[in-house]
Motif scaffolding. Structure first.
Motif, mmCIF file in Angstrom:
data_model
loop_
_atom_site.group_PDB
_atom_site.id
_atom_site.type_symbol
_atom_site.label_atom_id
_atom_site.label_comp_id
_atom_site.label_asym_id
_atom_site.label_seq_id
_atom_site.Cartn_x
_atom_site.Cartn_y
_atom_site.Cartn_z
ATOM 1 N N UNK A 1 -75.750 -59.568 6.375
ATOM 2 C CA UNK A 1 -75.056 -60.124 5.214
ATOM 3 C C UNK A 1 -75.842 -61.277 4.598
ATOM 4 N N UNK A 2 -76.375 -62.158 5.437
ATOM 5 C CA UNK A 2 -77.158 -63.277 4.928
ATOM 6 C C UNK A 2 -78.407 -62.781 4.198
ATOM 7 N N UNK A 3 -79.079 -61.797 4.773
ATOM 8 C CA UNK A 3 -80.291 -61.263 4.148
ATOM 9 C C UNK A 3 -79.974 -60.657 2.784
ATOM 10 N N UNK A 4 -78.854 -59.963 2.709
ATOM 11 C CA UNK A 4 -78.464 -59.332 1.445
ATOM 12 C C UNK A 4 -78.192 -60.397 0.385
ATOM 13 N N UNK A 5 -77.504 -61.456 0.767
ATOM 14 C CA UNK A 5 -77.206 -62.523 -0.195
ATOM 15 C C UNK A 5 -78.467 -63.272 -0.602
ATOM 16 N N UNK A 6 -79.352 -63.516 0.347
ATOM 17 C CA UNK A 6 -80.578 -64.264 0.051
ATOM 18 C C UNK A 6 -81.516 -63.491 -0.862
ATOM 19 N N UNK B 1 -80.742 -61.777 -3.450
ATOM 20 C CA UNK B 1 -80.286 -61.740 -4.842
ATOM 21 C C UNK B 1 -80.955 -62.842 -5.669
ATOM 22 N N UNK B 2 -81.124 -62.619 -6.968
ATOM 23 C CA UNK B 2 -81.738 -63.655 -7.818
ATOM 24 C C UNK B 2 -80.968 -64.964 -7.791
ATOM 25 N N UNK B 3 -79.646 -64.868 -7.704
ATOM 26 C CA UNK B 3 -78.808 -66.062 -7.635
ATOM 27 C C UNK B 3 -77.803 -65.877 -6.507
ATOM 28 N N UNK B 4 -77.647 -66.906 -5.675
ATOM 29 C CA UNK B 4 -76.742 -66.794 -4.532
ATOM 30 C C UNK B 4 -75.311 -66.554 -5.000
ATOM 31 N N UNK B 5 -74.639 -65.538 -4.468
ATOM 32 C CA UNK B 5 -73.237 -65.317 -4.835
ATOM 33 C C UNK B 5 -72.377 -66.483 -4.364
ATOM 34 N N UNK B 6 -71.298 -66.722 -5.098
ATOM 35 C CA UNK B 6 -70.480 -67.898 -4.814
ATOM 36 C C UNK B 6 -69.003 -67.536 -4.784
ATOM 37 N N UNK B 7 -68.255 -68.358 -4.071
ATOM 38 C CA UNK B 7 -66.800 -68.272 -4.023
ATOM 39 C C UNK B 7 -66.255 -69.615 -4.495
ATOM 40 N N UNK C 1 -58.091 -65.718 7.724
ATOM 41 C CA UNK C 1 -57.419 -66.532 8.731
ATOM 42 C C UNK C 1 -58.140 -66.389 10.062
ATOM 43 N N UNK C 2 -57.829 -67.270 10.990
ATOM 44 C CA UNK C 2 -58.402 -67.204 12.325
ATOM 45 C C UNK C 2 -58.034 -65.870 12.971
ATOM 46 N N UNK C 3 -59.048 -65.167 13.440
ATOM 47 C CA UNK C 3 -58.800 -63.881 14.090
ATOM 48 C C UNK C 3 -59.007 -62.683 13.194
ATOM 49 N N UNK C 4 -59.223 -62.910 11.884
ATOM 50 C CA UNK C 4 -59.487 -61.769 11.004
ATOM 51 C C UNK C 4 -60.896 -61.232 11.269
ATOM 52 N N UNK C 5 -61.158 -60.016 10.846
ATOM 53 C CA UNK C 5 -62.487 -59.429 10.988
ATOM 54 C C UNK C 5 -63.390 -60.060 9.930
ATOM 55 N N UNK C 6 -64.189 -61.030 10.349
ATOM 56 C CA UNK C 6 -64.980 -61.799 9.404
ATOM 57 C C UNK C 6 -66.070 -60.942 8.777
ATOM 58 N N UNK C 7 -66.683 -60.066 9.540
ATOM 59 C CA UNK C 7 -67.755 -59.230 8.993
ATOM 60 C C UNK C 7 -67.220 -58.344 7.879
ATOM 61 N N UNK C 8 -66.086 -57.686 8.135
ATOM 62 C CA UNK C 8 -65.481 -56.831 7.105
ATOM 63 C C UNK C 8 -65.038 -57.669 5.908
ATOM 64 N N UNK C 9 -64.490 -58.843 6.168
ATOM 65 C CA UNK C 9 -64.053 -59.733 5.093
ATOM 66 C C UNK C 9 -65.232 -60.151 4.221
ATOM 67 N N UNK C 10 -66.341 -60.495 4.848
ATOM 68 C CA UNK C 10 -67.518 -60.932 4.097
ATOM 69 C C UNK C 10 -68.151 -59.780 3.319
ATOM 70 N N UNK C 11 -68.103 -58.592 3.855
ATOM 71 C CA UNK C 11 -68.612 -57.433 3.109
ATOM 72 C C UNK C 11 -67.824 -57.252 1.816
#
Length: 658
Positions: free
Chosen positions: A519-524, A526-532, A640-650
């Motif tokens: 996920x980090x490699x994919x974001x890095x 990009x021409x501009x870092x995605x943001x929340x 939230x704590x305990x959520x699937x962070x990898x799936x959430x970040x995707x």
């Protein structure tokens, strides 16, 4: 908890004797009705209970090293070019190493690099100026391990050393090669015959071994728990005992030909207990064979799967914990992975730090001065015995494998049963990583999206086409092969023509941090870092905790999530300022961050306003009572704590880059 006799420590007479019941009563008072098991009792991947408190214990059995004192500091020769490999090896030896491990190209431990030495001349160059009689040499298991061992023997003969005066582990491990690479060049009975022939040829020249390296790293890197790693180790060793006995070696000779390589991971208590258990288990196998137990040589290597590419400086801490654990657990030699190893071929600085990690533990912490310092500690004794029990069970399950004339671990690998069992363990750990129940500092927790790059050597990996030249020779006498190598013959002349082979699905070599690194490699890239956009509600004191949680979570996937002083006005949230902040951020995803009270009072209005402004709205936390109203207002997901962070970040990346 044991009471202390007044005669031992008279000054304690003024205090009441401690007891387990008193401790438990104090704990229950602090827990205030919370579940003791859930709060204070942990479990390992094997289901072993980790209690919060243990009583002192008497060791049920102790199996110590064969030679007391310092463990050996090992460094790896893995540069492809022999001349550069020599320079690195000499620097390691001058810097305090007393063992060199040669990783030939193709060895899994070489990670795509490895020494390219197809004849004695190249190997001689790599070891030029190395005083072989003053150090220990090891070979990492690799395809063509038989030829690697014979090349080294030829070099020793060419230099005129007395083999009996040298300390060499020849690293023969065809079962490990089958596990890691997926094939052997002959059926198992023929492999056993060749293995025995190589050992005899080396013994005839005066080498004393050990000749076989039972390597647990392929199983650990494929996800094995402590018990399954040890179970695979035992099953592999027993397979070699059977194979060599079939070829005419006595069980005593076969036993003495074997050494172990174990992984030291970052859980200090489990790692120490695992190394102690390994010796106890091997003693039990020897006794079952009718042999008087003898100490086995155990080489330790810090865990590949624990290394990270992101924030690699944290690997220094991981390596230190693992090295400490291996030393306390009784390793005979130890190799610490350089902290940049996951990024490429480590440079001189990274190698020096890896050596110094051990030297500080030896010279300044003096860990080597006590044999088995964990003896008598209730926690370590209980864990050691529990791992022994679980590992013996795993070993017996592997031994029951049968199929196509094979048995034990060879049958388990050929049939895929070993792969399936490890896949199940891998999936369980992957879930713990994804939900951050098993956090990875610097990767899944406390990431630094502005970290600076670290240096590695500018060396290209060895081309795979150079690793598997086709054999054309017929079966040859091993002793004659050594002589031909001394006379200048190359590796290709010793490769046996391909015939019927033994195949298995190769075990994957994975690091725990890889899902987040993708996920980090994919974001890095990009021409501009995605943001929340962190849509904070209320004053700073109300939103800081959840804004920090959200920023930490999103940055683990490479998404920027800055937060400022908020949008509070007169104790409430200025929705116009909030929406204006979102529009000015150029973000597509907004995450509400505030207290439960703020969510109940302002969450729906804020979500609706952001949604009208074009935002996909998420919310940090899980306010059950107001969840329905928030969903109706436009909140589409909760983090939230305990959520699937990898799936959430995707999903977050997909929204942010749409």
């Amino acid at each position: 908890m044991n009471s202390v006799a007044p005669s031992d420590l008279p000054y304690l007479d003024a205090f009441p004797a401690p007891s387990g019941d008193a401790w438990r009563a104090a704990v229950d008072k602090v827990l205030k009705g919370a579940d003791f098991e859930k709060k204070l009792v942990g479990r390992t991947a094997d289901g072993i209970r980790i209690e919060p408190l243990y009583s002192a214990a008497t060791p049920a059995g102790r199996a110590l090293r064969g030679e007391a004192g310092r463990w050996r500091v090992a460094a790896r020769i893995d540069h492809p070019e022999p001349g550069q490999a020599k320079a690195i090896a000499l620097a390691d030896l001058e810097g305090g190493a007393d063992t060199l491990t040669i990783s030939f190209a193709g060895a899994r431990a070489a990670r795509g690099y490895g020494l390219v030495a197809d004849d004695v001349a190249a190997l001689d160059t790599a070891l030029d100026d190395v005083m072989l009689d003053l150090i220990r040499l090891r070979l990492d298991p690799a395809p063509q391990g038989r030829i690697n061992a014979l090349l080294l023997a030829a070099l020793i003969e060419k230099r005129g050393h007395a083999p009996a005066d040298l300390s060499i582990e020849f690293g023969l491990d065809p079962i490990g090669v089958l596990a890691s690479h997926g094939s052997l060049g002959a059926p198992w009975p023929e492999i056993g015959c060749r293995l025995a022939g190589t050992i005899r040829a080396l013994q005839e020249r005066g080498f004393t071994g050990p000749f076989i390296a039972v390597d647990s790293r392929p199983y650990h890197e494929a996800g094995a728990s402590e018990a399954h790693e040890l179970g695979a180790m035992l099953a592999t060793a027993v397979a070699y005992l059977r194979a060599l006995e079939t070829q005419g070696l006595t069980l005593s000779e076969a036993r003495d030909a074997i050494a172990f390589t174990l992984v030291a991971d970052t859980d200090e208590f489990l790692a120490v207990a695992k190394f102690r258990a390994a010796r106890l288990l091997w003693n039990r196998v020897q006794q079952a064979c009718g042999l008087a137990p003898k100490p086995v040589t155990i080489h330790a290597e810090t865990a590949w799967r624990s290394l990270t590419k992101r924030d690699p400086w944290v690997n220094l801490l991981r390596g230190t914990i693992a090295a400490f654990s291996a030393g306390v657990g009784g390793a005979d030699s130890l190799s610490v992975q350089p902290f940049t190893a996951a990024l490429g071929l480590p440079d001189v600085f990274a190698r020096r730090v890896a050596r110094n990690t051990q030297l500080i533990l030896l010279e300044e912490a003096n860990l080597w001065r006590v044999a088995d310092p964990a003896a008598g500690a209730g926690g370590f004794e209980a864990l050691t015995q529990a791992i022994c029990d679980k590992a013996w069970q795993a070993f017996q399950e592997i031994e029951q494998q049968r199929g196509e004339g094979l048995r034990g671990i060879v049958a388990g690998l050929a049939s895929g049963q070993m792969q399936k069992a490890l896949a199940d363990q891998r999936a369980s750990r992957a879930k713990a990583i994804a939900t951050r129940r098993e956090p990875i500092t610097g990767t899944s927790e406390f990431p630094n999206i502005r970290e600076n790059a670290v240096a590695v050597l500018a060396v290209a990996p060895v081309e795979s086409s150079k690793l598997a030249p086709k054999g054309h020779a017929a079966e040859q006498n091993q002793g004659e092969l050594i002589r031909s190598f001394v006379d200048g013959a190359g590796r290709a002349e010793a490769l046996i023509a391909a015939g019927e082979s033994l195949r298995a699905e190769p075990l994957p070599s994975l690091r725990l941090s890889e899902p987040f690194e993708v996920l980090r490699d994919k974001a890095d890239a990009l021409p501009q870092r995605p943001a929340v956009f962190l849509a904070t509600l209320g004053p700073i004191a109300d939103f800081t905790a959840r804004a920090g949680f959200a920023r930490n979570l999103f940055e683990a996937g490479g998404l920027a999530a800055p937060s400022g002083d908020g949008f509070a006005s007169d104790g409430a949230t200025d929705l116009d300022a909030l929406v204006g902040g979102f529009k000015g951020s150029s973000a597509k995803l907004a995450c509400l961050c505030g207290s439960d009270a703020a969510y109940a009072n302002e969450g729906a209005a804020a979500a609706e306003a952001l949604a009208k402004a074009g935002a996909t709205v998420w919310l940090a936390g899980r306010p059950i009572e107001s969840e329905a109203a928030l969903n109706k207002a436009g909140v589409s997901s909760f983090v939230f704590m305990g959520c699937d962070v990898v799936e959430t970040l995707e999903r977050a990346q997909a929204i942010a880059t749409a």
